[in-house]
Design a protein around this motif. Structure first.
Motif, mmCIF file in Angstrom:
data_model
loop_
_atom_site.group_PDB
_atom_site.id
_atom_site.type_symbol
_atom_site.label_atom_id
_atom_site.label_comp_id
_atom_site.label_asym_id
_atom_site.label_seq_id
_atom_site.Cartn_x
_atom_site.Cartn_y
_atom_site.Cartn_z
ATOM 1 N N ARG A 25 -20.904 -45.130 13.776
ATOM 2 C CA ARG A 25 -20.139 -45.814 14.378
ATOM 3 C C ARG A 25 -19.782 -46.766 15.708
ATOM 4 O O ARG A 25 -20.062 -47.637 16.194
ATOM 5 C CB ARG A 25 -18.705 -45.979 13.883
ATOM 6 C CG ARG A 25 -18.578 -45.312 12.785
ATOM 7 C CD ARG A 25 -17.048 -44.565 12.419
ATOM 8 N NE ARG A 25 -17.524 -44.323 11.162
ATOM 9 C CZ ARG A 25 -17.091 -44.703 9.014
ATOM 10 N NH1 ARG A 25 -16.928 -46.445 10.099
ATOM 11 N NH2 ARG A 25 -16.909 -44.703 8.199
ATOM 12 N N ALA A 26 -20.485 -45.851 16.509
ATOM 13 C CA ALA A 26 -20.375 -46.383 17.870
ATOM 14 C C ALA A 26 -20.936 -47.439 18.771
ATOM 15 O O ALA A 26 -21.238 -47.998 19.636
ATOM 16 C CB ALA A 26 -20.514 -44.578 18.794
ATOM 17 N N VAL A 27 -21.943 -46.659 18.626
ATOM 18 C CA VAL A 27 -23.426 -47.834 18.703
ATOM 19 C C VAL A 27 -23.423 -48.828 17.714
ATOM 20 O O VAL A 27 -23.662 -50.527 17.872
ATOM 21 C CB VAL A 27 -25.027 -47.201 17.732
ATOM 22 C CG1 VAL A 27 -25.866 -48.399 18.160
ATOM 23 C CG2 VAL A 27 -25.318 -45.974 18.586
ATOM 24 N N ALA A 28 -22.660 -49.233 16.454
ATOM 25 C CA ALA A 28 -22.445 -50.487 15.829
ATOM 26 C C ALA A 28 -21.311 -51.073 16.440
ATOM 27 O O ALA A 28 -21.790 -52.476 17.131
ATOM 28 C CB ALA A 28 -21.900 -50.242 14.617
ATOM 29 N N GLN A 29 -20.059 -50.905 17.064
ATOM 30 C CA GLN A 29 -19.713 -51.588 17.940
ATOM 31 C C GLN A 29 -19.951 -51.618 19.078
ATOM 32 O O GLN A 29 -20.110 -52.900 19.441
ATOM 33 C CB GLN A 29 -17.813 -50.385 18.051
ATOM 34 C CG GLN A 29 -16.815 -50.912 19.118
ATOM 35 C CD GLN A 29 -15.525 -49.780 18.726
ATOM 36 O OE1 GLN A 29 -16.135 -49.197 18.924
ATOM 37 N NE2 GLN A 29 -14.825 -50.301 19.103
#
Length: 304
Positions: A25-29
Motif C-alpha cells: 500500500r505504501a509503495v502504491a501510494q
C-alpha cells in the motif's frame, strides 16, 4: 501500469504477512496508484481446492473477479504467485467458454454474489513494476540506493509456469526481479535454484521432501554471498522464512538468510522505514549490518 486497480491481497497479506500489505500500500501510494479494496474477498483456493473441488474453485474465483468488476476496475492486482495463477486459470476458462460462464453466473446470482462478465485482467505487482511505465515510475521514487546490498532473487514456480498462461517472461531465464533489484541500487546474486519450487505445496504432506526443496535455494544463495533473498510470493516467503530453522537442521549448516517480500525491498528503496516495512515480523531476523543497508535510521520502539 494503470492508475487504479482492484486490490486482492489474498489470505497471507491480510493475516499472517501483514508486512506485505502495508509495504504494498505504501509503495502504491508513492507511485500515485490507487488500490481499491474489495469488500468481501475470499481465498482463491490455492492448489488444494482446485484439485479437490475444481467446480467450487471456479465459482470461488469467478466471485472474486466479479467483485473487481463491481467496484469499477478492469484490472485486479495480486501480490501472490499462487493467487495470480489460480485467478488467471479460472479467468481463462470463464472467458473461453460462454456457456460455462453463464452457468457459474447463474449459481452466483442464486446466492446473492457478484456475477462476472469476463472483462477483468489479472496482474501481479511484479509485472506492473518490472517494465514500461511502472518501471519508470518506480525509478522516480527510488530515493534510497541500497548500495552494497547483495540480493538473491527467488521467483518460485507459480509466477513462471505454465508460461502459456502466465506469459510475462522466459520461465527458464527470467530477469524481472534482477531488473528491480538493480533499480533499487542493490546487486542481484545469480544462482540456479531461483526458478525452483520452495516446497510449500507439499510441506504438510511430505515435510522431508519440502525441506529438501527449500534447502536448495537457501544453500545456493548463501554460498553465492547473498545478504538477503527477495520473493514475489508470500507462500514462498513463508516456506523459506518460517521453515528455515528446520531446513538448517536438515542440511546440517546455518543459512541465516533473511527473506524479503518484493514490496518490502521496493519500499526500502522508496525510503520507507520499519513502521511501514515491518521487518521485525519475520522469523529469520535481519542482521544489524544488513539492516543498515536497508534502513539506515534505526526504528524507535517495536513495530507490530
Amino acid at each position: 501500469m494503470q492508475d487504479r486497480y482492484a486490490y486482492y491481497p489474498g489470505c497471507l497479506a491480510s493475516l499472517s504477512a501483514k508486512e506485505l500489505d502495508t509495504s504494498t500500500r505504501a509503495v502504491a501510494q508513492k507511485l500515485e496508484v490507487e488500490l481499491v479494496d474489495m469488500p468481501s474477498f475470499t481465498c482463491c483456493g490455492a492448489g488444494d481446492i482446485h484439485e479437490a473441488k475444481p467446480d467450487y474453485y471456479l465459482h470461488l474465483n469467478a466471485r472474486i473477479l466479479g467483485q473487481a468488476e463491481a467496484i469499477g476496475c478492469d484490472t485486479l492486482l495480486t501480490v501472490c504467485n499462487v493467487c495470480t495463477l489460480n485467478l488467471r486459470q479460472a479467468n481463462k476458462k470463464l472467458q473461453s467458454d460462454p456457456e460455462e460462464l453463464e452457468r457459474v453466473n447463474r449459481n452466483l446470482s442464486q446466492v446473492g454474489a457478484n456475477t462476472y462478465s469476463g472483462q477483468v485482467e489479472v496482474r501481479h505487482l511484479l509485472w506492473e513494476i518490472a517494465e514500461g511505465e511502472g518501471y519508470e515510475r518506480f525509478k522516480g521514487i527510488a530515493v534510497r540506493a541500497l548500495e552494497g546490498l547483495k540480493v538473491a532473487p527467488f521467483y518460485g514456480c507459480q509466477i513462471l509456469r505454465p508460461s502459456k498462461l502466465l506469459g510475462f517472461e522466459d520461465p527458464d531465464r527470467p530477469s524481472s526481479l534482477e531488473r528491480l533489484i538493480e533499480a533499487c541500487g542493490a546487486e542481484p546474486v545469480d544462482y540456479p535454484a531461483k526458478v525452483k519450487c520452495c516446497g510449500f505445496p507439499i510441506v504438510l504432506a511430505r515435510e522431508d521432501v519440502a525441506l529438501g526443496e527449500a534447502i536448495l535455494p537457501l544453500e545456493q544463495a548463501a554460498d553465492a554471498g547473498a545478504d538477503v533473498m527477495v520473493t514475489p510470493c508470500p507462500l514462498c516467503h513463508l516456506s523459506l522464512d518460517a521453515w528455515q530453522a528446520k531446513a538448517e537442521r536438515k542440511a546440517g549448516r546455518p543459512f541465516e538468510m533473511p527473506i524479503l517480500h518484493l514490496a518490502q525491498l521496493l519500499g526500502a528503496a522508496a525510503g520507507f522505514d520499519e513502521d511501514v516495512l515491518k521487518f521485525k515480523r519475520h522469523v529469520t531476523k535481519i542482521p544489524p549490518q544488513t539492516r543498515k543497508k536497508l534502513i539506515p535510521r534505526e526504528p524507535v520502539g517495536e513495530a507490530g
